[in-house]
Design a protein around this motif. Structure first.
Motif, short mmCIF file in Angstrom:
data_model
loop_
_atom_site.label_atom_id
_atom_site.label_comp_id
_atom_site.label_asym_id
_atom_site.label_seq_id
_atom_site.Cartn_x
_atom_site.Cartn_y
_atom_site.Cartn_z
N GLY A 46 -17.00 40.41 6.00
CA GLY A 46 -17.79 41.59 6.30
C GLY A 46 -17.60 42.07 7.72
N THR A 47 -17.03 41.22 8.55
CA THR A 47 -16.75 41.56 9.94
C THR A 47 -15.67 40.60 10.42
N ASN A 48 -15.13 40.84 11.60
CA ASN A 48 -14.16 39.89 12.15
C ASN A 48 -14.91 38.74 12.81
N PRO A 49 -14.63 37.50 12.43
CA PRO A 49 -15.37 36.36 12.97
C PRO A 49 -15.41 36.30 14.49
N GLN A 50 -14.34 36.75 15.14
CA GLN A 50 -14.31 36.68 16.59
C GLN A 50 -15.25 37.70 17.24
N ASP A 51 -15.81 38.61 16.43
CA ASP A 51 -16.74 39.60 16.97
C ASP A 51 -18.19 39.13 16.92
N ARG A 52 -18.42 37.94 16.42
CA ARG A 52 -19.78 37.40 16.36
C ARG A 52 -19.77 35.99 16.93
N SER A 53 -20.88 35.57 17.47
CA SER A 53 -20.95 34.24 18.05
C SER A 53 -21.04 33.20 16.94
N ASP A 54 -20.48 32.04 17.18
CA ASP A 54 -20.51 30.93 16.24
C ASP A 54 -21.52 29.91 16.78
N PRO A 55 -22.72 29.83 16.20
CA PRO A 55 -23.73 28.93 16.74
C PRO A 55 -23.34 27.46 16.63
N VAL A 56 -22.55 27.10 15.62
CA VAL A 56 -22.13 25.71 15.49
C VAL A 56 -21.24 25.32 16.66
N LEU A 57 -20.23 26.13 16.93
CA LEU A 57 -19.34 25.85 18.05
C LEU A 57 -20.10 25.86 19.36
N SER A 58 -21.00 26.82 19.52
CA SER A 58 -21.76 26.93 20.76
C SER A 58 -22.63 25.69 20.98
N LEU A 59 -23.30 25.24 19.93
CA LEU A 59 -24.19 24.08 20.08
C LEU A 59 -23.40 22.78 20.19
N GLU A 60 -22.25 22.70 19.55
CA GLU A 60 -21.41 21.51 19.73
C GLU A 60 -20.96 21.39 21.19
N THR A 61 -20.63 22.52 21.78
CA THR A 61 -20.25 22.52 23.19
C THR A 61 -21.43 22.15 24.07
N LYS A 62 -22.59 22.70 23.75
CA LYS A 62 -23.80 22.41 24.52
C LYS A 62 -24.16 20.94 24.44
N SER A 63 -23.98 20.35 23.27
CA SER A 63 -24.30 18.94 23.11
C SER A 63 -23.43 18.07 24.02
N LEU A 64 -22.16 18.38 24.11
CA LEU A 64 -21.28 17.63 25.01
C LEU A 64 -21.70 17.82 26.46
N GLN A 65 -22.02 19.05 26.83
CA GLN A 65 -22.41 19.32 28.21
C GLN A 65 -23.67 18.55 28.58
N GLN A 66 -24.64 18.55 27.68
CA GLN A 66 -25.88 17.82 27.94
C GLN A 66 -25.65 16.31 27.91
N GLY A 67 -24.82 15.87 26.95
CA GLY A 67 -24.59 14.44 26.81
C GLY A 67 -23.96 13.84 28.04
N ARG A 68 -23.06 14.55 28.68
CA ARG A 68 -22.37 14.02 29.84
C ARG A 68 -23.29 13.84 31.04
N GLN A 69 -24.49 14.42 30.96
CA GLN A 69 -25.46 14.26 32.04
C GLN A 69 -26.42 13.09 31.79
N VAL A 70 -26.35 12.49 30.61
CA VAL A 70 -27.23 11.37 30.27
C VAL A 70 -26.75 10.12 31.02
N PRO A 71 -27.66 9.37 31.64
CA PRO A 71 -27.25 8.18 32.41
C PRO A 71 -26.38 7.21 31.63
N ALA A 72 -26.68 7.00 30.34
CA ALA A 72 -25.88 6.05 29.55
C ALA A 72 -24.46 6.55 29.37
N TRP A 73 -24.29 7.86 29.24
CA TRP A 73 -22.93 8.43 29.12
C TRP A 73 -22.18 8.24 30.44
#
Length: 320
Positions: free
Chosen positions: A179-206
Motif C-alpha cells: 500500500g506504500t513503499n516500506p522505506q517511506d514509513r518507520s519500522d518500529p521493530v527495527l527501531s526498538l531493536e536498535t534502541k534495545s542494543l543502545q540501552q543494553g550497552r549502558q547496563v553495568p553487567a554488559w
C-alpha cells in the motif's frame, strides 16, 4: 526477519537477516530458536515477518516487477527467475556512482560467535549468507534504472518510450503489496531493536562483559575495548591499507588473514567469557520492557506485515 532493504544511489544497504546456530559456514536460517536462552531468540522478532513470509513477499514483489519491466519494453526479462529472488540490483560499474554495501544479521547481533565461521569469513558471515540466499545478477544501466528508479545526474527517466514509475518497478510492486513503499514509513521493530542494543550497552553487567572480553583479547594480543571496536577494526583497516600501498595483491572484498585471526580470537573470547549469554539476557529483558511500552504500535506493525503477506500470497496464486 525483514526483507533486503533498498539500495540508495550512493550507499547500498543490504540486510542479510539469517539464523546463526554454530556452523563453520554462514548462518543457517533453517533453524528456529527454541527457548529464550537461545541467543537467536529476540522477543521483538515475533512482530516481524517470518522467513517464509519474507520469501512470499519477495517472490510477489519480483513477480510484479518482472511484469512491469516487460511492460516497459524489457521483453528479455519475461522469464526472469524469481525463486530465489535476485539480490537488490546494483548499479553497473563505471556509471559515475560509488556503491557501498553494508550487511547485517540479527543472528550476529552480538558479533561473531563461532571460531570456525570466523576463521573462514572473518567479520563477513552476514555478507556470505546474503550472497547465498540472494543471487547477484548483472543489470544494464537502463534495467537498473527501470527496476529501482534511483536516478543521479542526467540519468534518463524513461525507457523505450515509457516513463519509469516512482521508485522503479520494484517500488511499484512494493506499493501494490504494502500500500506504500516500506522505506517511506518507520519500522518500529527495527527501531526498538536498535534502541534495545543502545540501552543494553549502558547496563553495568554488559559493560562488565565487555571488560572481561577485552581482557581475554589482550591475552591473545589484541587491544579492543568492545567487540564492536574489534569488528570495525580501525587499526586493522590502516594496516590493510598500508599493505595494499606496499603492493599487496589481497582482494579488499575478501577478509584478510589479519581479519580472520582477529575474528577467530573474538569468537573464542566470547565463548571463554560467556559474553553472548550475558548480553543476550540483558537484551531480552530490555526488549520485553520496550514491547510492554509500545505494544499498540508493534501490533499495528504485525497487522501491516500480515496484510502484506496475504496480498503477496494472492498475487502469486493469481499467477500460478
Amino acid at each position: 526477519m525483514r526483507p533486503a532493504a533498498p539500495l540508495l544511489p550512493v550507499l547500498a544497504l543490504a540486510l542479510a537477516l539469517a539464523g546463526c546456530g554454530q556452523p563453520s559456514g554462514p548462518p543457517d536460517s533453517s533453524a528456529s530458536p527454541t527457548s529464550s536462552d537461545d541467543p537467536r531468540f529476540l522477543p521483538l522478532a515475533s512482530y516481524d515477518m517470518s522467513d517464509e513470509d519474507v520469501r512470499t513477499v519477495g517472490r510477489a514483489r519480483w513477480t510484479l516487477a518482472r511484469e512491469c519491466m516487460v511492460r516497459l519494453g524489457f521483453g528479455g526479462l519475461k522469464n526472469l527467475d524469481v525463486d530465489p529472488v535476485p539480490a537488490w540490483p546494483r548499479r553497473p560499474e563505471g556509471t559515475g556512482v560509488v556503491q557501498l554495501a553494508l550487511y547485517a544479521s540479527d543472528d550476529l547481533r552480538y558479533g561473531v560467535q563461532d571460531p570456525g565461521q570466523a576463521a573462514r569469513y572473518g567479520y563477513r558471515a552476514a555478507r556470505a549468507e546474503h550472497e547465498r540466499r540472494y543471487p547477484e545478477k548483472d543489470w544494464t544501466l537502463s534495467e537498473y534504472l527501470a527496476l529501482t528508479g534511483q536516478f543521479v545526474s542526467e540519468d534518463p527517466k524513461s525507457v523505450h518510450g515509457h516513463r519509469i514509475p516512482r521508485r522503479g518497478c520494484l517500488g511499484e510492486a512494493d506499493r501494490a503489496i504494502h500500500g506504500t513503499n516500506p522505506q517511506d514509513r518507520s519500522d518500529p521493530v527495527l527501531s526498538l531493536e536498535t534502541k534495545s542494543l543502545q540501552q543494553g550497552r549502558q547496563v553495568p553487567a554488559w559493560k562488565a562483559a565487555d571488560r572481561a572480553w577485552s581482557a581475554c583479547m589482550r591475552e591473545a594480543g589484541y587491544r579492543y575495548p568492545s567487540p564492536r571496536d574489534a569488528e570495525i577494526g580501525e587499526d586493522r583497516q590502516r594496516q590493510e591499507l598500508q599493505d595494499r600501498l606496499n603492493g599487496s595483491s589481497h582482494d579488499p572484498e575478501e577478509p584478510s588473514a589479519l581479519e580472520k585471526r582477529t575474528a577467530t580470537a573474538d569468537a573464542r573470547c566470547k565463548q571463554r567469557t560467556g559474553y553472548v549469554r550475558i548480553v543476550h539476557a540483558i537484551d531480552v529483558r530490555i526488549q520485553n520492557q520496550l514491547i510492554a511500552r509500545n505494544r499498540e504500535t508493534l501490533e499495528a506493525q504485525r497487522r501491516w506485515n500480515d496484510d502484506a503477506t496475504r496480498t503477496a500470497g494472492e498475487i502469486l496464486n493469481d499467477r500460478s
